[in-house]
Motif scaffolding. Structure first.
Motif, short mmCIF file in Angstrom:
data_model
loop_
_atom_site.label_atom_id
_atom_site.label_comp_id
_atom_site.label_asym_id
_atom_site.label_seq_id
_atom_site.Cartn_x
_atom_site.Cartn_y
_atom_site.Cartn_z
N THR A 127 -5.27 18.15 -27.01
CA THR A 127 -5.45 16.72 -26.80
C THR A 127 -5.26 16.43 -25.32
O THR A 127 -4.14 16.43 -24.81
N LEU A 128 -6.37 16.17 -24.62
CA LEU A 128 -6.33 15.94 -23.18
C LEU A 128 -6.25 14.46 -22.85
O LEU A 128 -6.69 13.60 -23.62
N SER A 129 -5.74 14.18 -21.66
CA SER A 129 -5.52 12.80 -21.20
C SER A 129 -6.67 12.28 -20.36
O SER A 129 -6.46 11.59 -19.39
N TRP A 130 -7.87 12.59 -20.72
CA TRP A 130 -8.99 12.14 -19.91
C TRP A 130 -9.72 11.00 -20.59
O TRP A 130 -9.38 10.59 -21.69
N GLY A 131 -10.72 10.48 -19.91
CA GLY A 131 -11.50 9.40 -20.48
C GLY A 131 -11.07 8.05 -19.97
O GLY A 131 -10.25 7.93 -19.06
N LYS A 132 -11.62 7.02 -20.55
CA LYS A 132 -11.41 5.64 -20.12
C LYS A 132 -9.96 5.21 -20.37
O LYS A 132 -9.53 5.10 -21.51
N PRO A 133 -9.19 4.94 -19.30
CA PRO A 133 -7.79 4.55 -19.48
C PRO A 133 -7.64 3.05 -19.73
O PRO A 133 -8.47 2.25 -19.33
#
Length: 153
Positions: free
Chosen positions: A7-13
């Motif tokens: 589970t990565l912390s990327w993408g639209k925050p």
């Protein structure tokens, strides 16, 4: 060999702030930041060296790192930003939380930050506010907490 899902912390925050001080506020959201502008940067703490004759280190120690969160938000008449500035100066301090697109991934929680705002404009991007958040020492724990962000925090 099978690999497990990560589970990565990327993408639209999702970026939210809460005013601190004598009349603290509730968590308020910013509009989605301009693509590719949300960044937490670290400045390594100063290095201290205990030299001995011959120039070798007998010991090395580092001071604490410092942190800065920067993000850009495009301005539009339909949007109200949760931080008010006067020529870039923001009087209050804020808590900040950055929740990644996948809310089960690790996010960023900053207990206390000083904020500066810069206004920019160009014909391709329009009017943009650049928020620079210098992380201040926390009452407890690390200045920047890396954790799954709970809406109740």
């Amino acid at each position: 060999m099978a690999t497990s899902k990560v589970t990565l912390s990327w993408g639209k925050p999702k970026i939210e702030v809460k005013k601190l001080g004598s009349s603290p506020g509730e968590w308020q959201s910013f509009a989605t930041p301009v693509e590719g502008t949300t960044q937490l940067s670290t400045t390594q703490g100063n290095k201290m060296e205990a030299k001995i004759e011959g120039g070798e280190n007998e010991a090395v120690k580092y001071k604490k790192n410092t942190y800065q969160l920067v993000f850009n938000v495009r301005q539009a008449p339909e949007r109200t930003d949760p931080i008010v500035d006067a020529d870039g100066i923001v009087e209050d301090e804020y808590s900040i939380r950055v929740t990644p697109e996948n809310a089960k991934a690790l996010g960023i929680l900053i207990d206390r930050a000083s904020v500066n705002v810069q206004k920019t404009y160009d014909v391709e991007g329009g009017l943009i506010k650049v928020y620079t958040c210098d992380v201040l020492v926390a009452e407890t724990g690390d200045a920047v907490k890396i954790q799954v962000i709970s809406p109740e925090e």
